[in-house]
Write a protein that holds these residues in place. Structure first.
Motif, PDB file in Angstrom:
ATOM      1  N   GLU A  92       0.813  -1.218   0.000  1.00  0.00           N
ATOM      2  CA  GLU A  92       0.000   0.000   0.000  1.00  0.00           C
ATOM      3  C   GLU A  92       0.847   1.269   0.000  1.00  0.00           C
ATOM      4  O   GLU A  92       0.373   2.338  -0.344  1.00  0.00           O
ATOM      5  CB  GLU A  92      -0.924   0.003   1.225  1.00  0.00           C
ATOM      6  N   HIS A  93       2.129   1.151   0.441  1.00  0.00           N
ATOM      7  CA  HIS A  93       2.971   2.347   0.485  1.00  0.00           C
ATOM      8  C   HIS A  93       3.426   2.777  -0.903  1.00  0.00           C
ATOM      9  O   HIS A  93       3.919   3.890  -1.091  1.00  0.00           O
ATOM     10  CB  HIS A  93       4.200   2.089   1.353  1.00  0.00           C
ATOM     11  N   GLU A  94       3.259   1.888  -1.901  1.00  0.00           N
ATOM     12  CA  GLU A  94       3.684   2.227  -3.256  1.00  0.00           C
ATOM     13  C   GLU A  94       2.637   3.098  -3.932  1.00  0.00           C
ATOM     14  O   GLU A  94       1.441   2.861  -3.812  1.00  0.00           O
ATOM     15  CB  GLU A  94       3.873   0.954  -4.079  1.00  0.00           C
ATOM     16  N   ALA A  95       3.079   4.128  -4.636  1.00  0.00           N
ATOM     17  CA  ALA A  95       2.143   5.033  -5.307  1.00  0.00           C
ATOM     18  C   ALA A  95       1.468   4.367  -6.490  1.00  0.00           C
ATOM     19  O   ALA A  95       0.332   4.655  -6.804  1.00  0.00           O
ATOM     20  CB  ALA A  95       2.886   6.286  -5.771  1.00  0.00           C
ATOM     21  N   GLY A  96       2.173   3.454  -7.165  1.00  0.00           N
ATOM     22  CA  GLY A  96       1.563   2.754  -8.288  1.00  0.00           C
ATOM     23  C   GLY A  96       1.615   3.545  -9.580  1.00  0.00           C
ATOM     24  O   GLY A  96       2.591   4.236  -9.881  1.00  0.00           O
ATOM     25  N   VAL A  97       0.516   3.468 -10.358  1.00  0.00           N
ATOM     26  CA  VAL A  97       0.449   4.061 -11.692  1.00  0.00           C
ATOM     27  C   VAL A  97      -0.806   4.899 -11.823  1.00  0.00           C
ATOM     28  O   VAL A  97      -1.879   4.504 -11.357  1.00  0.00           O
ATOM     29  CB  VAL A  97       0.435   2.953 -12.769  1.00  0.00           C
ATOM     30  N   VAL A  98      -0.687   6.050 -12.463  1.00  0.00           N
ATOM     31  CA  VAL A  98      -1.860   6.815 -12.852  1.00  0.00           C
ATOM     32  C   VAL A  98      -1.897   6.839 -14.372  1.00  0.00           C
ATOM     33  O   VAL A  98      -0.897   7.105 -15.039  1.00  0.00           O
ATOM     34  CB  VAL A  98      -1.849   8.249 -12.277  1.00  0.00           C
ATOM     35  N   ARG A  99      -3.043   6.498 -14.944  1.00  0.00           N
ATOM     36  CA  ARG A  99      -3.193   6.374 -16.392  1.00  0.00           C
ATOM     37  C   ARG A  99      -4.010   7.554 -16.907  1.00  0.00           C
ATOM     38  O   ARG A  99      -5.198   7.669 -16.615  1.00  0.00           O
ATOM     39  CB  ARG A  99      -3.867   5.052 -16.733  1.00  0.00           C
ATOM     40  N   LEU A 100      -3.347   8.409 -17.664  1.00  0.00           N
ATOM     41  CA  LEU A 100      -3.967   9.641 -18.145  1.00  0.00           C
ATOM     42  C   LEU A 100      -4.242   9.580 -19.642  1.00  0.00           C
ATOM     43  O   LEU A 100      -3.377   9.181 -20.421  1.00  0.00           O
ATOM     44  CB  LEU A 100      -3.055  10.836 -17.881  1.00  0.00           C
ATOM     45  N   GLY A 101      -5.430   9.999 -20.026  1.00  0.00           N
ATOM     46  CA  GLY A 101      -5.714  10.261 -21.426  1.00  0.00           C
ATOM     47  C   GLY A 101      -5.577  11.760 -21.637  1.00  0.00           C
ATOM     48  O   GLY A 101      -6.162  12.551 -20.886  1.00  0.00           O
ATOM     49  N   VAL A 102      -4.793  12.172 -22.617  1.00  0.00           N
ATOM     50  CA  VAL A 102      -4.489  13.596 -22.789  1.00  0.00           C
ATOM     51  C   VAL A 102      -4.753  14.023 -24.226  1.00  0.00           C
ATOM     52  O   VAL A 102      -4.207  13.430 -25.165  1.00  0.00           O
ATOM     53  CB  VAL A 102      -3.012  13.885 -22.425  1.00  0.00           C
ATOM     54  N   ALA A 145      -9.931   1.658 -18.667  1.00  0.00           N
ATOM     55  CA  ALA A 145      -8.550   1.580 -19.133  1.00  0.00           C
ATOM     56  C   ALA A 145      -7.755   2.844 -18.810  1.00  0.00           C
ATOM     57  O   ALA A 145      -6.533   2.847 -18.900  1.00  0.00           O
ATOM     58  CB  ALA A 145      -8.510   1.325 -20.642  1.00  0.00           C
ATOM     59  N   LEU A 146      -8.452   3.932 -18.443  1.00  0.00           N
ATOM     60  CA  LEU A 146      -7.807   5.178 -18.049  1.00  0.00           C
ATOM     61  C   LEU A 146      -8.426   5.656 -16.734  1.00  0.00           C
ATOM     62  O   LEU A 146      -9.598   5.386 -16.448  1.00  0.00           O
ATOM     63  CB  LEU A 146      -7.996   6.260 -19.124  1.00  0.00           C
ATOM     64  N   ASP A 147      -7.628   6.394 -15.951  1.00  0.00           N
ATOM     65  CA  ASP A 147      -8.119   6.956 -14.690  1.00  0.00           C
ATOM     66  C   ASP A 147      -8.762   8.321 -14.894  1.00  0.00           C
ATOM     67  O   ASP A 147      -9.775   8.640 -14.272  1.00  0.00           O
ATOM     68  CB  ASP A 147      -6.969   7.089 -13.690  1.00  0.00           C
ATOM     69  N   LEU A 148      -8.148   9.141 -15.751  1.00  0.00           N
ATOM     70  CA  LEU A 148      -8.624  10.498 -16.012  1.00  0.00           C
ATOM     71  C   LEU A 148      -8.356  10.835 -17.468  1.00  0.00           C
ATOM     72  O   LEU A 148      -7.431  10.298 -18.075  1.00  0.00           O
ATOM     73  CB  LEU A 148      -7.904  11.522 -15.123  1.00  0.00           C
ATOM     74  N   VAL A 149      -9.148  11.752 -18.025  1.00  0.00           N
ATOM     75  CA  VAL A 149      -8.883  12.305 -19.347  1.00  0.00           C
ATOM     76  C   VAL A 149      -8.850  13.822 -19.197  1.00  0.00           C
ATOM     77  O   VAL A 149      -9.724  14.415 -18.551  1.00  0.00           O
ATOM     78  CB  VAL A 149      -9.953  11.890 -20.374  1.00  0.00           C
TER      79      VAL A 149
END
Length: 310
Positions: A92-102, A145-149
């Motif tokens: 849980e201490h790992e930030a991981g990945v954020v998947r952005l559509g831009v 498949a994405l967190d934010l666009v």
């Protein structure tokens, strides 16, 4: 009502991949299984749900109304499960990945500062960025498949059912290379604009309608010589080396104008600003990394507004 225990994880993965690819063959390739296996898995799911999920045609497959309704929940549920597995494996201490559509309008302006902020605050964070037309990116957001666009997309039909947070407004402008012939003439005769090639966003995209409106205001048709692309790099290099006119998002060319590498073609027209913001899927529980990214986007937008007075 309890969830039918006949629905397996493989059913959901198959359904989402077919929806994402729009083709049984491409979905089979991505899933590394045969096309008949994909068809069989979909048929099983449709029988369990007592609903037809896709319409088949020679061009591929498209979700039915029932398919779209199921997609709204299947994508986020699979994403949540995958996120849970990842968090257990990494800690849980790992930030991981954020998947952005831009969208291309903010790719070279707002986003670099956002990534810089995220990496300064979170050393373990991976920022995964995907670019493309708003319709494609919003579909990817919908299936998890994405967190934010991020970008200018409020006019896209695909935004229905998603959540949009406004950051700032931007307009479209006409720019040319330094020394362009149109800079040496009286532009009261706007018909001269039609004598030169034009660079535009792709037809069917959210910002193309605003680009087209500038030529409508000039009372002329678009030139037959056109470059239609969402690539800011290609547009910039082509305009700098030719007599083309670029109908560009102001964000995309702001630094070029400041450096004198491109010049604003002032026709006395102003296209109303469109809303640049953050789109998210309300059916998906936001990850910690996505929350950090949203905060960085807000902070960068405030600084951007102060710097450029958007």
């Amino acid at each position: 009502m309890n969830i039918d225990n006949r629905i397996k994880f493989r059913h959901l993965l198959c359904f989402l991949e077919v929806a994402r690819q729009g083709s049984l063959a491409r979905a089979a390739n991505e899933l590394a299984i045969s096309q008949p296996a994909v068809s069989k898995t979909l048929k099983e799911l449709e029988e369990i749900l007592a609903s037809r999920l896709f319409e088949r045609s020679k061009q591929g497959v498209t979700p039915t109304a029932a398919g779209l309704a199921f997609l709204r929940y299947a994508g986020p549920s699979v994403q949540a499960l995958q996120e849970g597995v990842r968090s257990l494996r990494s800690g849980e201490h790992e930030a991981g990945v954020v998947r952005l559509g831009v969208l291309s309008t903010v790719e070279s302006s707002l986003l670099p500062d956002v990534v810089r902020r995220l990496h300064q605050a979170h050393s373990a964070l991976v920022v995964s960025v995907e670019t493309g037309p708003s319709a494609y990116l919003l579909d990817q957001l919908r299936v998890g498949a994405l967190d934010l666009v991020v970008g200018r997309m409020t006019d896209s039909p695909q935004i229905a059912g998603l959540t949009f947070e406004h950051l700032y407004s931007e307009s479209m402008v006409l720019v040319v290379s330094p020394g362009h012939p149109l800079l040496q003439v009286n532009l009261n005769d706007r018909s001269r604009l039609g004598d030169y090639p034009v660079v535009l966003p792709l037809a069917g995209t959210t910002i193309r309608r605003f680009a087209d409106s500038l030529y409508v205001q000039c009372g002329i048709h678009l030139p037959q010589q056109r470059l239609e692309t969402l690539s800011i790099a290609l547009s910039r290099r082509y305009v700098q080396s030719s007599a083309a006119v670029w109908v560009a998002p102001h964000d995309a060319v702001r630094q070029d104008l400041a450096r004198g590498e491109l010049v604003l073609l002032d026709l006395g027209l102003k296209e109303p600003g469109g809303s640049v913001g953050i789109c998210s899927n309300p059916s998906t529980a936001a990850t910690l990394a996505a929350q950090w990214c949203r905060e960085a986007l807000r902070a960068s937008a405030v600084e951007y507004l102060e710097q450029y007075e958007v």
